[in-house]
Write an enzyme that holds these catalytic residues in place. Structure first.
Site, PDB file in Angstrom:
ATOM      1  N   ASP A  14       0.877  -1.172   0.000  1.00 34.52           N
ATOM      2  CA  ASP A  14       0.000   0.000   0.000  1.00 34.52           C
ATOM      3  C   ASP A  14       0.911   1.218   0.000  1.00 34.52           C
ATOM      4  OD1 ASP A  14      -2.340   1.642   0.245  1.00 34.52           O
ATOM      5  OD2 ASP A  14      -1.984   1.827   2.393  1.00 34.52           O
ATOM      6  N   SER A  15       0.330   2.389  -0.220  1.00 30.61           N
ATOM      7  CA  SER A  15       1.110   3.621  -0.152  1.00 30.61           C
ATOM      8  C   SER A  15       1.576   3.882   1.278  1.00 30.61           C
ATOM      9  CB  SER A  15       0.245   4.788  -0.617  1.00 30.61           C
ATOM     10  OG  SER A  15      -0.917   4.861   0.189  1.00 30.61           O
ATOM     11  N   CYS A  77      -4.238  -1.377  -2.038  1.00 28.27           N
ATOM     12  CA  CYS A  77      -4.402   0.073  -2.196  1.00 28.27           C
ATOM     13  C   CYS A  77      -5.388   0.271  -3.336  1.00 28.27           C
ATOM     14  CB  CYS A  77      -3.040   0.681  -2.534  1.00 28.27           C
ATOM     15  SG  CYS A  77      -3.097   2.415  -2.999  1.00 28.27           S
ATOM     16  N   GLU A 156      -3.590   8.255   8.965  1.00 26.20           N
ATOM     17  CA  GLU A 156      -2.146   8.076   9.186  1.00 26.20           C
ATOM     18  C   GLU A 156      -1.726   8.732  10.505  1.00 26.20           C
ATOM     19  OE1 GLU A 156       0.693   7.039   6.951  1.00 26.20           O
ATOM     20  OE2 GLU A 156      -0.690   6.015   5.611  1.00 26.20           O
ATOM     21  N   CYS A 188     -11.043   3.035  -0.028  1.00 22.36           N
ATOM     22  CA  CYS A 188      -9.644   3.353   0.270  1.00 22.36           C
ATOM     23  C   CYS A 188      -9.296   2.528   1.498  1.00 22.36           C
ATOM     24  CB  CYS A 188      -9.487   4.850   0.565  1.00 22.36           C
ATOM     25  SG  CYS A 188      -7.838   5.289   1.173  1.00 22.36           S
ATOM     26  N   HIS A 190      -7.386   3.026   3.813  1.00 23.22           N
ATOM     27  CA  HIS A 190      -7.206   3.800   5.044  1.00 23.22           C
ATOM     28  C   HIS A 190      -8.539   4.036   5.770  1.00 23.22           C
ATOM     29  CE1 HIS A 190      -3.218   4.761   3.488  1.00 23.22           C
ATOM     30  NE2 HIS A 190      -2.935   5.385   4.622  1.00 23.22           N
TER      31      HIS A 190
HETATM   32  N1  DGL Z   1      -4.720   3.419   0.949  1.00 23.16           N
HETATM   33  C1  DGL Z   1      -4.757   3.912  -0.373  1.00 23.16           C
HETATM   34  C2  DGL Z   1      -6.018   3.501  -1.109  1.00 23.16           C
HETATM   35  O1  DGL Z   1      -6.602   2.490  -0.778  1.00 23.16           O
HETATM   36  C3  DGL Z   1      -4.546   5.346  -0.658  1.00 23.16           C
HETATM   37  C4  DGL Z   1      -4.048   6.314   0.256  1.00 23.16           C
HETATM   38  C5  DGL Z   1      -3.217   7.326  -0.483  1.00 23.16           C
HETATM   39  O2  DGL Z   1      -2.040   7.048  -0.615  1.00 23.16           O
HETATM   40  O3  DGL Z   1      -3.739   8.339  -0.941  1.00 23.16           O
HETATM   41  O4  DGL Z   1      -6.417   4.151  -2.037  1.00 23.16           O
END
Ligand code: DGL
Length: 274
Positions: A14-15, A77, A156, A188, A190
């Site tokens: 993931d990012s 992600c 985060e 997402c 997150h």
């Molecule tokens: N967790 C990532 C997603 O599912 C993105 C978060 C990001 O880096 O903007 O899209």
């Protein structure tokens, strides 16, 4: 299939730390699997960057994980899944699983009114990946989408509940009140951390869908189909790699994963010495 292939780890990236919500589900569904996680924390967020950049970063991540001998790549992600799955699948010889297909499938199963809301990063929403996936499941599903970029730094930072996160959620989610949806997709990885806040703002009548659980099911299905399931009895190994380590990472990541993270290593995946 050789035993080496079956015991090889699953690579997940993931990012940042959002993908740990997917790792959590993999561990709960497939506890024998060895896992290597890469969070590209030095370059997070991906969701506000161009597709070209996200595709390039995704290939760096994939190459690093492949160099560790993984048997499957999980793109945990949504932003990366939305734009880089075709090119990753072309480049790699191992199975590549994304999170959008499984999330859309779940939403398609759950909605009764056929009016589905989707929230995600600007890049995911711009790609219309969820809209296309949902319409492919059932053409009569109407999709209402909105990008919620501030949710990523909130997650985060660990600011997932309280006045600030609620105010931001109210602002982003207000338009959905008028759309008469019955399902809201957290598009997402997150966002599941903000679930209580999002649910509070949307009200109990709206079902929140995240792709983590469905993705774990899809991983299991593909592992079985390819004869790659690890049925060994040894203790599973878990390794966590990050491209940058922040002070808050360990505590926030522990919350994403639901257990304490012990072995974190910082890596350079672009070829430059640290
Ligand atoms: N967790 C990532 C997603 O599912 C993105 C978060 C990001 O880096 O903007 O899209």
């Amino acid at each position: 299939m050789t035993n080496d292939m079956k015991t090889a780890p699953i690579g997940v990236f993931d990012s940042g730390i959002g993908g740990l919500t997917v790792v959590r589900e993999i561990i709960s569904r497939l506890p024998r699997e060895n896992i290597i996680y890469l969070g590209d924390t030095a370059r997070v967020p991906y969701g506000t960057k161009s597709s070209r950049t996200v595709i390039a970063y995704s290939h760096h991540n994939a190459r690093f994980l492949v160099s560790k001998g993984i048997k499957m790549l999980v793109v945990a992600c949504n932003t990366s899944s939305a734009v880089s799955l075709p090119s990753l699948s072309r480049e790699l010889e191992i199975p590549v699983i994304g999170v959008i297909g499984p999330g859309a499938k779940k939403a398609g199963e759950v909605t009764k009114s056929k009016r589905v809301g989707v929230i995600g990063t600007p890049s995911t929403i711009k790609s219309s990946a969820y809209k296309k996936a949902l319409e492919a499941i059932s053409p009569d599903i109407e999709v209402f989408s909105r990008a919620c970029p501030l949710f990523v730094p909130l997650a985060e930072e660990g600011w997932t509940e309280g006045e600030i996160s609620e105010l931001i959620a109210k602002e982003y989610l207000a338009p959905f009140k008028g759309y008469d949806i019955d399902v809201l997709v957290l598009g997402c990885t997150h966002y599941p951390l903000l679930k209580p806040t999002i649910q509070k703002v949307m009200g109990g009548g709206i079902t929140l869908v995240d792709s983590a659980e469905e993705t774990a099911k899809e991983i299991e299905r593909v592992l079985i189909e390819r004869g790659l399931l690890n049925n060994g009895s040894g203790a599973p190994s878990r390794a966590y790699y990050l491209t940058d380590v922040s002070d808050t990472f360990v505590s926030v990541a522990g919350r994403f994963l639901g257990e304490k993270i012990e072995n974190i290593e910082m890596v350079d995946i672009t070829g430059t010495a640290l």
